[in-house]
Motif scaffolding. Structure first.
Motif, PDB file in Angstrom:
ATOM      1  N   UNK B 114       0.627  -1.252  -0.097  1.00  0.00           N
ATOM      2  CA  UNK B 114      -0.298  -0.295   0.341  1.00  0.00           C
ATOM      3  C   UNK B 114       0.779   1.416   0.029  1.00  0.00           C
ATOM      4  N   UNK B 137      -5.221  -0.544  10.987  1.00  0.00           N
ATOM      5  CA  UNK B 137      -5.004   0.774  10.659  1.00  0.00           C
ATOM      6  C   UNK B 137      -3.620   0.519  10.630  1.00  0.00           C
ATOM      7  N   UNK B 140      -1.030   0.988   5.971  1.00  0.00           N
ATOM      8  CA  UNK B 140      -0.180   1.640   5.066  1.00  0.00           C
ATOM      9  C   UNK B 140       0.758   2.405   5.752  1.00  0.00           C
ATOM     10  N   UNK B 369     -17.482  -3.939  -8.525  1.00  0.00           N
ATOM     11  CA  UNK B 369     -17.473  -2.812  -8.923  1.00  0.00           C
ATOM     12  C   UNK B 369     -17.042  -1.343  -8.696  1.00  0.00           C
ATOM     13  N   UNK B 370     -17.107  -0.433  -9.172  1.00  0.00           N
ATOM     14  CA  UNK B 370     -16.342   0.188  -8.898  1.00  0.00           C
ATOM     15  C   UNK B 370     -16.428   1.010  -7.978  1.00  0.00           C
ATOM     16  N   UNK B 372     -16.646   3.825  -4.805  1.00  0.00           N
ATOM     17  CA  UNK B 372     -17.688   4.472  -5.482  1.00  0.00           C
ATOM     18  C   UNK B 372     -17.082   5.893  -5.174  1.00  0.00           C
ATOM     19  N   UNK B 373     -15.964   5.681  -4.079  1.00  0.00           N
ATOM     20  CA  UNK B 373     -14.672   7.240  -4.208  1.00  0.00           C
ATOM     21  C   UNK B 373     -15.360   7.755  -2.762  1.00  0.00           C
ATOM     22  N   UNK B 374     -16.395   8.065  -2.554  1.00  0.00           N
ATOM     23  CA  UNK B 374     -16.691   8.622  -1.101  1.00  0.00           C
ATOM     24  C   UNK B 374     -17.248   8.841  -0.532  1.00  0.00           C
TER      25      UNK B 374
END
Lengths: 405, 374
Positions: B114, B137, B140, B369-370, B372-374
């Motif tokens: 990541x 958590x 990253x 699915x792609x 949603x990004x929000x």
């Protein structure tokens, strides 16, 4: 013979009016051609105005931003003041909003059809929004940096170094409840149950004035035209091109516009944004032409389609949450929090041709109670999410599968 | 008589059509006789297991190099560590797409690669000395990007990096953390390889049907998801600002080492090789059963062209475009982002070939699915 002629005449008349229905009101006396864009003029001057709606959308944007500012001093008082803005108060960063006499709270659950004679319920809805603000400040802001667990509020990160979400003890993001709840309580309620309703469009002498072309005091528009435009403004008030908003639909705000865009992006509902825009356009042209039948037909299209947008997103987020719950709770709880807000918004939808929402407040409260039982999202099962999804889809002409992907 | 037989033929024909219709859609069968089991065998025995074997071997090297450097921090040892890091990372690029079985259970990729690594959190975590690397958590703050930051980016010069590790005497949070990161990568990879070697290989090969939970359908979905999200978006699209209003030089892979292009090329090559059923250990021109031979078998023709060939042509077009990029994509995005966008476009063309045309030909339904990004 005379009698026969009369019958024949009636018969012909019926045929014509039936035809006229089919042709969207194209009958001999009145001719409406659908305008290419949402541009209407009188004596060379635009008659379209919805600045109040644009203002409220912009205010709401600042409020949902503030709900994520955990270091805001005196946060509850500050955010409450933004929500119930008073003219001249220094509540917003955008100074032009401060001088406005509009407020978001005053138009929350405030439609003529649903709430003018139901102030108890209107007050209860407003209290829900007040409570979400208070809880965000009191329950979540103080534990902003600690990790959440079942029954304990705090932060939770989405897998893969994803976004950090700030949740209450049951996994709910209050800011999402507020944001998505407002799509129903403000935007949908004002459009579907207020501005495209005959109770508002035909109030007072609006019809006579509109027929006679009598404009409102000092304005270029008739009252009826203006009411319709105000409905339009709640969907497209911040569009890059307000005359032709579909080029950027979905990218113009964080509320109804955004989710018309999202649902349009699902190939199962590809035409929906065009349907909504076209109904607004044709309805407005019908008002100019004085064709109130066509106007009301368009109002019902708007009601059905915007209600569908809300329902599709409610099911979509429940299904998205179902896909990741257990493996990526950060992502799942975020989806379910959005779903929570859209379910809440269902009480402001409107079944065309009726004065009823698709789901009453009591029904909505039942679904939310199911969703939040025990430790809420920490405990919710796939079966429960499917049950609620099915319950919603059953009232609409789409399947859970169509909405869920 | 003639008429009657015509009618019965018609009836028989429509019954046939109905039956075919059923088998295609409702029962989810592929309707072809391609030997899926042979393809799964080739994937498991010649591509996936050897791929993980190499990866695990390289991680052992990395672990030794970390140990050597943390015991005796020196310029030489730092350089060996950096080479070992790159080798292991390149091997990872060949297996990252197989998020199935144990890897899926662990969500291996989320703990391995990541980027950008969250340097603020990482430094806090090291300082606290109290961490659980299995927590979501912490995804990253570990894996190749975190190690890369510690051996390239934690200080401005190599000497300062060496000094940082030299100065650690009694309390050794940096040394400990670096060792923990290398250990964790190896432990996870071992666990995935071990699972393949101890039973999962047979489960995988025997699950050769064509329902949505079958090995072929699942792995092909993983493969396309990886192509779309990790290769196309993660390595190229996101830093180039395709999904946002501005470019993000800080989001490139290989940010501190400057190896973005080499890592990307390895990933792209691995994706094409898998498509062609080619083993990483083979130099043979003849390739095994894979998506290419499957497409050839069902004889897919798109706009007059052979789909399998078309996909290979597009892989090559993307590679040729990417050859022109700078070693460090951070520089490329800053200097001439257009070339990044052009590379993205070439990659995007194969998304259509793979996700739409190939999946239709092989009768595989997309299971993601792609975002949603929000």
């Amino acid at each position: 013979m005379n009698k026969n002629k009369l019958l024949l005449g009636l018969f012909l008349g019926t045929t014509i009016s039936l035809t006229s229905c089919g042709d969207d009101g194209d009958d001999p006396g009145i001719s409406i051609s659908e305008p290419a864009t949402y541009v209407f003029t009188r004596d060379g001057e635009s008659t379209v105005s919805f600045s109040g709606q644009t203002t409220r959308i912009l205010m709401a944007e600042e409020i949902i931003d503030a709900l994520k500012e955990s270091d805001l001093v005196d946060a509850e008082t500050v955010i409450d003041a933004m929500f119930a803005h008073v003219e001249g108060a220094n509540d917003f960063e955008d100074a032009s909003l401060n001088t406005s006499d509009k407020s978001v709270r005053s138009k929350t659950a405030a439609s003529s059809d649903f709430f003018s004679a139901n102030t108890a319920e209107a007050a209860a809805v407003k209290e829900d929004f007040d409570a979400w603000i208070a809880a965000q400040v009191m329950e979540v802001f103080p534990v902003w940096d600690t990790e959440a667990t079942a029954g304990v509020a705090g932060q939770i990160q989405e897998a893969g170094g994803g976004s950090i979400r700030y949740i209450n003890a049951k996994g709910l993001e209050y800011n999402q409840a507020f944001n998505k709840g407002l799509i129903g309580a403000l935007m949908a309620d004002q459009i579907l149950n207020n501005y495209v309703s005959t109770s508002v469009l035909d109030a007072g002498t609006n019809k006579e004035d509109n027929d006679a072309g009598t404009v409102a005091d000092g304005k270029s528009y008739t009252n009826m035209e203006h009411k319709w435009d105000e409905a339009y403004g709640y969907a497209y008030g911040t569009a890059a091109s307000t005359a032709s908003p579909n080029a950027t639909v979905g990218a113009d705000d964080s509320f109804l516009n955004k989710y018309i865009g999202r649902v349009k992006g699902d190939e199962d509902f590809a035409g929906i944004a065009a349907d909504i825009y076209n109904a607004f356009k044709l309805g407005r042209a019908a008002i100019v032409a004085g064709d109130y039948t066509t106007r009301d037909t368009q109002a019902d299209i708007i009601r059905e389609k915007i209600s569908t947008v809300i329902a599709v997103r409610a099911v979509y987020y429940l299904q998205q949450g179902k896909a990741t719950i257990g493996s990526d709770n950060g992502a799942a709880f975020h989806d379910l929090s959005e779903g929570y807000g859209f379910i809440y918004s269902l009480q402001f939808t409107r079944q065309p041709g009726t004065s009823m929402p698709y789901f009453t407040r009591t029904e909505v409260e039942g679904m939310i109670e199911d969703l939040m039982a025990g430790n809420g999202f920490w405990d919710v099962t796939a079966t429960k999410l499917d049950e609620i999804s099915n319950e919603i889809a059953a009232k609409f002409s789409f399947t859970v599968e169509q909405a869920g992907s | 008589m003639r008429k009657k037989s015509l009618i019965s033929m018609l009836i028989a024909f429509s019954l046939c059509a109905l039956l075919i219709g059923c088998s295609d859609d409702e029962l989810g069968q592929s309707g072809d006789n391609f030997d899926r089991e042979a393809m799964l065998q080739n994937w498991a025995d010649n591509i996936i297991i050897p791929g993980y074997q190499t990866y695990v071997d390289d991680l052992k090297e990395l672990n030794s190099a970390v140990e050597l450097f943390t015991t005796s921090p020196s310029s030489d040892n730092l350089n060996s560590l950096r080479s070992a890091w790159l080798e292991a990372n390149l091997s990872w690029q060949a297996v990252g797409m197989f998020e199935i079985g144990k890897a899926e259970e662990l969500t291996l990729i989320n703990y391995t690669n990541i980027y950008p690594t969250n340097t603020t959190d990482l430094i806090e975590t090291i300082a606290s000395g109290n961490y659980d690397l299995t927590s979501v958590n912490r995804q990253d703050e570990q894996g190749f990007p975190a190690i890369e930051f510690l051996i390239y980016g934690i200080r401005d010069t190599d000497q300062e990096i060496i000094d940082l590790f030299l100065q650690e005497t009694a309390e050794q949070p940096y040394k400990t953390y670096l060792n923990d990161l290398a250990d964790r990568l190896e432990t996870m990879a071992q666990s995935v390889l071990g699972d393949w070697q101890n039973g999962y290989r047979d489960t995988f090969v025997n699950n050769s049907g064509s329902e949505s939970t079958s090995s072929v359908n699942k792995l092909v979905n993983d493969y396309i998801f990886y192509y779309e999200k990790h290769l196309r978006a993660g390595k190229i699209g996101i830093p180039a600002g395709v999904f946002s209003s501005e470019k993000s030089t800080g989001k490139v892979e290989g940010l501190y080492s400057g190896n973005s292009k080499e890592l990307f090329m390895a990933g792209l090559q691995a994706m094409q090789d898998f498509f062609n059923g080619k083993s990483p250990n083979s130099n043979l021109a003849v390739e095994g059963e894979g998506l290419k031979s499957y497409l050839d078998f069902v004889n897919t023709v798109t706009e007059g062209e052979d789909l399998g060939a078309l996909i290979n042509v597009q892989f090559i077009a993307a590679r040729e475009k990417a050859e022109m990029l700078s070693e460090n994509f951070r520089t490329q995005v800053g200097n001439n982002n257009n070339l990044m966008l052009e590379t993205y476009d070439e990659l995007q063309k194969n998304v259509v070939n793979l996700k739409v045309d190939m999946l239709q030909s092989l009768n595989i339904r997309v299971d993601f699915v792609d975002a949603d990004g929000d």
